[in-house]
Design a protein around this motif. Structure first.
Motif, mmCIF file in Angstrom:
data_model
loop_
_atom_site.group_PDB
_atom_site.id
_atom_site.type_symbol
_atom_site.label_atom_id
_atom_site.label_comp_id
_atom_site.label_asym_id
_atom_site.label_seq_id
_atom_site.Cartn_x
_atom_site.Cartn_y
_atom_site.Cartn_z
ATOM 1 N N ASP A 46 0.820 -1.222 0.000
ATOM 2 C CA ASP A 46 0.000 0.000 0.000
ATOM 3 C C ASP A 46 0.846 1.261 0.000
ATOM 4 O O ASP A 46 0.391 2.328 0.431
ATOM 5 C CB ASP A 46 -0.953 0.018 1.209
ATOM 6 N N TYR A 66 2.338 9.347 -5.990
ATOM 7 C CA TYR A 66 1.314 9.169 -4.974
ATOM 8 C C TYR A 66 0.378 10.373 -5.030
ATOM 9 O O TYR A 66 0.795 11.475 -5.420
ATOM 10 C CB TYR A 66 1.929 9.037 -3.575
ATOM 11 N N GLN A 186 -7.532 11.880 2.020
ATOM 12 C CA GLN A 186 -6.731 11.082 1.097
ATOM 13 C C GLN A 186 -5.478 10.515 1.762
ATOM 14 O O GLN A 186 -4.983 9.457 1.371
ATOM 15 C CB GLN A 186 -6.323 11.936 -0.116
ATOM 16 N N THR A 187 -4.935 11.232 2.739
ATOM 17 C CA THR A 187 -3.672 10.802 3.365
ATOM 18 C C THR A 187 -3.882 10.169 4.735
ATOM 19 O O THR A 187 -2.951 10.080 5.536
ATOM 20 C CB THR A 187 -2.698 11.994 3.492
ATOM 21 N N ASN A 188 -5.092 9.725 4.994
ATOM 22 C CA ASN A 188 -5.379 9.025 6.250
ATOM 23 C C ASN A 188 -5.007 7.555 6.085
ATOM 24 O O ASN A 188 -5.778 6.759 5.567
ATOM 25 C CB ASN A 188 -6.863 9.168 6.601
ATOM 26 N N GLU A 189 -3.806 7.212 6.500
ATOM 27 C CA GLU A 189 -3.302 5.855 6.325
ATOM 28 C C GLU A 189 -2.538 5.430 7.568
ATOM 29 O O GLU A 189 -2.093 6.272 8.362
ATOM 30 C CB GLU A 189 -2.401 5.785 5.083
ATOM 31 N N SER A 191 0.413 4.496 8.262
ATOM 32 C CA SER A 191 1.791 4.931 8.481
ATOM 33 C C SER A 191 1.883 6.382 8.947
ATOM 34 O O SER A 191 2.958 6.847 9.335
ATOM 35 C CB SER A 191 2.609 4.762 7.193
ATOM 36 N N ASN A 210 4.981 10.804 9.149
ATOM 37 C CA ASN A 210 4.870 9.672 8.232
ATOM 38 C C ASN A 210 6.005 8.713 8.574
ATOM 39 O O ASN A 210 7.187 9.041 8.385
ATOM 40 C CB ASN A 210 4.984 10.141 6.781
#
Length: 286
Positions: A46, A66, A186-189, A191, A210
């Protein structure tokens, strides 16, 4: 005429990873600068999207990207010096653009090392417009000077903090709340971790981390509400954060800053960060 084969990277392929490491080394030796493939970002599940370009069985180019929001694809690439001006990058870009269009990406952001003239010329030849210059900085000194304590604390953001994150970031960076809300979504992940800075039980700022790998952390989206700026809160927040990251066994702590932002540059230097490279960013369209 050279025949190129472009294939998607398989994130856990040892053969591909070894080829990428070799390509990085070849670029460094022949260019005398360190072109980064961002291997930490593309070799994890991912992670960033990546395409590889082969010629006669040898890896000659790589492009990774990305999305930073729902419409912008951020591009990083490297091409073997002996394979430049032969269509490697354009072959990679054509495939990447096709992939991006299927995901609704309409804008591109190219990152080019300041000292890589061929990369700067390529961006310009594509009609991309210069957007900004940034320094890449790395924590080099962990002996922090004493700073005035102003009762600040950091806590991991919870879902209820989302609207504050949007408002604080939009005010600090001048972006619309609509764009900022989309960006955070969009950047809610897994890591990435967001920390909220509190003073007297009131939220006054935020900073995001990050986690590139177990020992590497990238600091970004660091901001203080405009109403609280100029009160030396930023330095204490950054010091608290760096101390926390070091306790978490991070040995490589990085961040980026726009070159014209002298205030932020001096702040980061005061906490032990030093400039290690400079990048130019260009905006284009799909």
């Amino acid at each position: 005429m050279s025949i190129f084969t472009v294939v998607p990277m398989i994130y856990n392929s040892k053969e591909q990873i070894d080829s990428i490491i070799l390509l990085e080394q070849q670029c460094k030796q022949l260019d005398s600068i360190h072109l980064k493939a961002d291997l930490d970002h593309i070799s994890k599940q991912d992670g960033d999207h990546a395409l590889l370009c082969y010629c006669e069985g040898k890896l000659v180019g790589l492009l990774s990207w990305y999305p930073s929001d729902s419409t912008t694809g951020n591009i990083n690439a490297l091409v073997h010096p002996h394979a430049r001006r032969k269509g490697v990058f354009r072959s990679l870009l054509m495939q990447a653009v096709a992939d991006m269009k299927s995901q609704g990406i309409t804008r591109l952001s190219y990152r080019v090392p300041q000292s890589l003239l061929s990369g700067l010329r390529t961006a310009q030849s594509l009609g991309a417009v210069h957007d900004r210059s940034e320094y890449s900085m790395q924590l080099m000194n962990t002996s922090f000077p004493d700073i005035e304590q102003v009762g600040l604390t950091l806590s991991v953001a919870e879902p209820k903090d989302f609207e504050f994150m949007v408002s604080c970031s939009a005010q600090a960076f001048g972006d619309s709340e609509e764009w900022t809300r989309d960006y955070f979504t969009q950047t809610n992940e897994p890591s990435r971790v967001t920390y909220i800075a509190w003073r007297d039980e009131l939220p006054v700022g935020l900073v995001r981390i990050n986690s590139i790998n177990e020992t590497t952390a990238f600091i970004h989206n660091f901001c203080i509400l405009p109403a609280y700026q100029g009160q030396k809160l930023g330095r204490q927040v950054l010091t608290l954060l760096v101390e926390l990251l070091l306790k978490q066994k991070n040995t490589d702590i990085r961040l980026s800053v726009v070159t014209e932002n002298e205030r932020a540059l001096n702040l980061y230097r005061s906490v032990g960060f030093e400039v290690n490279s400079e990048y130019q960013y260009f905006n284009g369209i799909v």
